[in-house]
Design a protein around this motif. Structure first.
Motif, PDB file in Angstrom:
ATOM      1  N   LEU A   1       0.661  -4.620  -3.619  1.00 48.17           N
ATOM      2  CA  LEU A   1      -0.397  -3.648  -3.878  1.00 48.17           C
ATOM      3  C   LEU A   1      -1.623  -3.963  -3.036  1.00 48.17           C
ATOM      4  O   LEU A   1      -1.950  -5.118  -2.796  1.00 48.17           O
ATOM      5  CB  LEU A   1      -0.765  -3.630  -5.366  1.00 48.17           C
ATOM      6  N   GLN A   2      -2.314  -2.912  -2.622  1.00 47.40           N
ATOM      7  CA  GLN A   2      -3.459  -3.065  -1.729  1.00 47.40           C
ATOM      8  C   GLN A   2      -4.797  -3.083  -2.445  1.00 47.40           C
ATOM      9  O   GLN A   2      -5.739  -3.715  -1.990  1.00 47.40           O
ATOM     10  CB  GLN A   2      -3.464  -1.942  -0.684  1.00 47.40           C
TER      11      GLN A   2
ATOM     12  N   ASP B   1      -6.831   0.230  -7.696  1.00 46.34           N
ATOM     13  CA  ASP B   1      -6.532   1.621  -8.056  1.00 46.34           C
ATOM     14  C   ASP B   1      -5.027   1.862  -8.137  1.00 46.34           C
ATOM     15  O   ASP B   1      -4.559   2.593  -9.012  1.00 46.34           O
ATOM     16  CB  ASP B   1      -7.164   2.591  -7.053  1.00 46.34           C
ATOM     17  N   GLU B   2      -4.264   1.256  -7.235  1.00 46.53           N
ATOM     18  CA  GLU B   2      -2.803   1.420  -7.263  1.00 46.53           C
ATOM     19  C   GLU B   2      -2.233   0.927  -8.585  1.00 46.53           C
ATOM     20  O   GLU B   2      -1.335   1.541  -9.150  1.00 46.53           O
ATOM     21  CB  GLU B   2      -2.151   0.648  -6.118  1.00 46.53           C
TER      22      GLU B   2
ATOM     23  N   GLU C   1      -3.226   3.350 -11.327  1.00 44.01           N
ATOM     24  CA  GLU C   1      -2.523   4.622 -11.170  1.00 44.01           C
ATOM     25  C   GLU C   1      -1.103   4.546 -11.717  1.00 44.01           C
ATOM     26  O   GLU C   1      -0.540   5.553 -12.143  1.00 44.01           O
ATOM     27  CB  GLU C   1      -2.497   5.053  -9.700  1.00 44.01           C
TER      28      GLU C   1
END
Length: 153
Positions: free
Chosen positions: A83-84, A87-88, A91
């Motif tokens: 994950l970057q 928010d990911e 989400e």
């Protein structure tokens, strides 16, 4: 903050300590698992889940992001490496996982380290130079209940 250091001389020692910790923790907990590639984060997770009395096969959630153990789920095991940004994670419903009253094992937790999750335990697995399998396990917590358990181990 309580800090406890354990020297593990082998993969079996790491597994056994994690199992002992899993047996001692009887409440939902957020566990941040830190360490480089091959440090033993998934092995630690295997021992911890076994210590909780769960018979599920624990595997790395590298590509699935999250695995769940127990029926109904009692542990959610995340690998956040791919994950970057936070928010990911949110989400994909991270708030839903948090609200289920389960233990969360978070590998590569840098995305959420600044969050104020309670109760929480930070575990670092660091390679030692004496042998390839030797690890230093560093446990840190600000939570009194978790600190009492660590002091008893």
């Amino acid at each position: 903050m309580l800090e406890k250091r354990i020297i593990s001389k082998s993969s079996q020692d790491t597994y056994d300590f994690a199992k002992q910790l899993g047996e001692a923790i009887r409440f939902p907990l957020i566990i941040f698992l830190q360490g480089g590639m091959g440090a033993g984060k998934t092995l630690f997770s295997k021992g911890f889940v076994a210590g909780m009395g769960l018979l599920d096969e624990v595997t790395s959630p590298t590509y699935t992001i999250v695995n769940e153990y127990g029926n109904p789920p009692r542990v959610f095991h995340f690998d956040l490496y791919r994950l970057q940004d936070p928010d990911e994670l949110y989400e994909m419903g991270f708030d839903d996982y948090l609200s289920q009253g389960c233990t969360l094992l978070l590998e590569w937790p840098d995305l959420v380290l600044d969050e104020a999750f309670e109760p929480r335990l930070e575990i670092s697995l660091e390679s030692r130079l004496e042998t390839p399998e030797q690890r230093e396990i560093i446990l840190r917590t600000d939570n009194q209940k978790v600190a009492q358990i660590l002091n008893a181990l």
